[in-house]
Structure formats: structure tokens, C-alpha cells
Design an enzyme around this catalytic site. Structure first.
Site, PDB file in Angstrom:
ATOM      1  N   LYS A 192       7.038  -5.640   1.962  1.00 49.39           N
ATOM      2  CA  LYS A 192       6.121  -4.862   2.615  1.00 49.39           C
ATOM      3  C   LYS A 192       5.977  -4.571   4.051  1.00 49.39           C
ATOM      4  O   LYS A 192       5.780  -3.504   4.355  1.00 49.39           O
ATOM      5  CB  LYS A 192       4.756  -5.749   2.013  1.00 49.39           C
ATOM      6  CG  LYS A 192       4.645  -5.785   0.444  1.00 49.39           C
ATOM      7  CD  LYS A 192       3.538  -6.496   0.082  1.00 49.39           C
ATOM      8  CE  LYS A 192       2.333  -5.683   0.114  1.00 49.39           C
ATOM      9  NZ  LYS A 192       2.235  -4.479  -0.424  1.00 49.39           N
ATOM     10  N   GLY A 249       1.059   1.071  -1.083  1.00 45.92           N
ATOM     11  CA  GLY A 249      -0.083   0.287  -0.177  1.00 45.92           C
ATOM     12  C   GLY A 249       0.240   0.077   1.315  1.00 45.92           C
ATOM     13  O   GLY A 249      -0.221  -0.039   2.161  1.00 45.92           O
ATOM     14  N   ASP A 250       1.729  -0.223   1.254  1.00 44.20           N
ATOM     15  CA  ASP A 250       2.234  -0.349   2.867  1.00 44.20           C
ATOM     16  C   ASP A 250       2.341   0.892   3.366  1.00 44.20           C
ATOM     17  O   ASP A 250       2.108   0.895   4.538  1.00 44.20           O
ATOM     18  CB  ASP A 250       3.860  -0.715   2.483  1.00 44.20           C
ATOM     19  CG  ASP A 250       4.175  -2.025   1.583  1.00 44.20           C
ATOM     20  OD1 ASP A 250       2.881  -2.792   1.600  1.00 44.20           O
ATOM     21  OD2 ASP A 250       5.012  -2.161   0.907  1.00 44.20           O
ATOM     22  N   THR A 251       2.731   2.055   2.754  1.00 44.00           N
ATOM     23  CA  THR A 251       2.551   3.422   3.265  1.00 44.00           C
ATOM     24  C   THR A 251       1.135   3.675   3.869  1.00 44.00           C
ATOM     25  O   THR A 251       0.968   4.076   5.075  1.00 44.00           O
ATOM     26  CB  THR A 251       2.903   4.458   2.311  1.00 44.00           C
ATOM     27  OG1 THR A 251       4.205   4.161   1.716  1.00 44.00           O
ATOM     28  CG2 THR A 251       2.817   5.727   2.966  1.00 44.00           C
TER      29      THR A 251
END
Length: 310
Positions: free
Chosen positions: A38, A252-254
Site C-alpha cells: 500500500k 484506496g492507495d491511489t
């Protein structure tokens, strides 16, 4: 400097296949190999948005070598503590005939206390205004209380802490006033021991409790329902655009990486949330993290409103 921290990196093998039959040889349509984890994804996103950063973490074996080489190929500085064992490989299989995705996520190698001490010592280099962004799960051997150890170091150095992990120990560091926390709906419900269905507004109310407990800002992921940004002074909510999901890994990391970049560039909260939701959605419809070519189009579908009745 922004430091991303990944305590359980991975190589993700993404497979697309028309069918998946049991006890049979399944010929795939295509595949892709991705350096992942992540925090590593956040590093890639920041770099694509022109934000220099250093990727850090722990791992081992040929898989970690591949990850470090991919970071270097993208001109991202990196520092990883080498451990015994091999950094994990995860498998994500999209089956077209079923229009669904199978996720096989492996545990990471065991990390010794000695390696953890070396990692914490690395952050003695922090300077005022630096940011450490911790993301994801932890490899075997790493106690979640490492979050508190990190928070103390970061606070002492007058740097900022961003946290995106599901461990309830996140609540223990709110007194150190982390700059940003990014829970999703299920994580925040777990932290407050709630097991019933919650509306978006009810979940946002829980996020406001994190603010009252010390967090400076909360970026709340609501999956297909979009996301919300909560601060001491305001609450913004944005819907998710309509897309065809292909690969959920890294969405979500983006969103987090895009939001951090927006904070660095002093983008206003409303515009930052809109762009971050669009970027996360584009990753979901892509084989890997977004290249931002379609983000402007997706932004037009994202309507962000300031909520005043929470």
C-alpha cells in the site's frame, strides 16, 4: 521529504481469464506483474503527480529486489530493511464470465525485533515538516504497537504522520495528532465496536469522533459510495463515478496518494477530494494504478458537497 512506509510489501500478480474451472487447466487471457504494497502504491502515485518521495519498509528475497528495482526505474528513492524470508506474492484473478474478482493474499515473512529497531532508527533523520505515511498490514513478528513507537519519533522530530491501516492501535496515537487518517467504513466501525449497518452520515459521525480524539483530518473511504473528508471545521462528501471495476487493488492507495499530493500543493479540500475520488476510481477500472489520463473525465462525475447537518 515524504516517506512512505510499507511493513508488508508484495508483488501482485493480476490475471484476467474468461473462465475459471475447478480441477482444470485454465488458460488465461492476460496477466500483469506489479510491484505493490500500500505504501509503495502511494509512492508511485506521488511520483506520477510530481511529488518526490522515499519508499521505505521491510522485506526480503528476489521479490523485494524486484520491488526496489521497479521503484528505482521510476526514480523513486527507497530504503528497505532486509529480513529472512521472501516478500509475498498476491494473486488477483478477474473472471470475465462471472464478472468478479478472486483475491488471494498471502502473509509476509517474519520480521525480527532487530530489523524493526533498525527501521525505527532510520527515521531519526526526520526534519521539521517531513511527512511519514504508513499504509497497510504488517508482516509477521511486527506488533501493531509499532504505530505508537513511530508516532513518538515523528512527534519528537516535529514531522507529520499519515496513517492508513486497519489496526485498532491507530486509536492509541490520536493523542499525537496525526495529520491524516484514512479508514474505510468497515475499519472505523470495528474501531468503535459497531457490527450493524451504518449509513454514510452515521459513519461520518464516527469519523468526527476521531477528530475530537486528536486526529487533524480524516479521509473516509466509502467504497462504491465515494468518500468523505472530515476536519475540525468542515465535512465534505463526494460520490463515486460510474465505472466498470477491473482491479480493486490499489484504489484506496491511489486516493490517499492523490490527496497527499493535493495537500502538499495546497489544493482546497473540496477540489482535493473530488480529484482523489476520481483517481481512485480510475485505478479500479485499470490493470494497475492510474496514469491520470482519464481522471479529468471522471472528475466531472464526482459531485462534492459540504455537509452542514452532521
Amino acid at each position: 521529504m515524504i516517506y512512505t512506509l510499507t511493513l508488508n510489501p508484495a508483488i501482485d500478480l493480476f490475471i484476467e481469464t474468461n473462465e475459471l474451472k475447478k480441477n482444470s487447466v485454465n488458460r488465461t487471457k492476460k496477466y500483469d506483474i506489479q510491484a505493490n504494497g500500500k505504501g509503495i502504491n502511494v509512492s508511485f502515485i506521488l511520483k506520477r503527480l510530481g511529488i518526490s518521495n522515499t519508499a521505505t519498509g521491510v522485506g526480503g528475497g528476489f521479490t523485494l529486489n524486484y520491488i526496489q528495482q521497479e521503484l528505482a526505474n521510476n526514480n523513486i528513492e527507497n530504503f528497505f530493511i532486509n529480513t529472512d524470508g521472501i516478500t509475498r506474492i498476491n494473486v488477483f484473478t478477474h473472471v470475465n464470465s462471472q464478472d468478479c474478482e478472486y483475491k488471494l493474499v498471502n502473509p509476509g515473512p517474519k520480521v525480527t525485533q532487530e530489523s524493526q529497531v533498525k527501521l525505527l532508527q532510520y527515521f531519526d533523520r526526520l526534519k521539521t515538516g517531513d511527512i511519514v505515511s504508513l499504509s497497510g498490514s504488517f508482516s509477521s513478528g511486527i506488533n501493531p504497537n509499532i504505530i505508537t513507537k513511530l508516532a513518538k519519533i515523528i512527534k519528537q522530530k516535529e514531522a507529520d504522520f499519515i496513517i492508513d491501516t486497519s489496526y485498532s492501535e491507530v486509536l492509541d496515537v490520536l493523542k499525537y495528532h496525526p495529520l491524516l487518517i484514512k479508514p474505510n467504513q468497515e475499519e472505523i466501525k470495528k474501531w468503535f465496536n459497531i457490527d450493524k449497518e451504518f449509513s454514510i452520515k452515521e459513519t461520518i459521525t464516527l469519523a468526527q469522533r476521531l477528530i475530537k480524539a486528536g486526529a487533524q483530518n480524516v479521509l473516509l473511504s466509502l467504497g462504491e459510495n465515494g468518500a468523505a473528508f472530515i476536519s475540525k471545521d468542515s465535512v465534505y462528501y463526494g460520490n463515486a463515478p460510474k465505472i466498470t471495476a477491473l482491479n480493486s487493488a490499489g484504489a484506496g492507495d491511489t486516493m490517499l496518494g492523490t490527496f497527499i499530493a493535493g495537500m502538499v500543493n495546497q489544493l482546497d479540500a473540496k477540489s482535493n477530494l473530488q480529484k482523489s475520488i476520481a483517481a481512485g476510481s480510475d485505478t479500479t477500472q485499470s490493470m494497475w494504478i492510474t496514469d491520470f489520463k482519464n481522471v479529468d473525465l471522471l472528475e466531472k462525475q464526482v459531485k462534492v458537497e459540504r455537509l452542514t447537518d452532521i
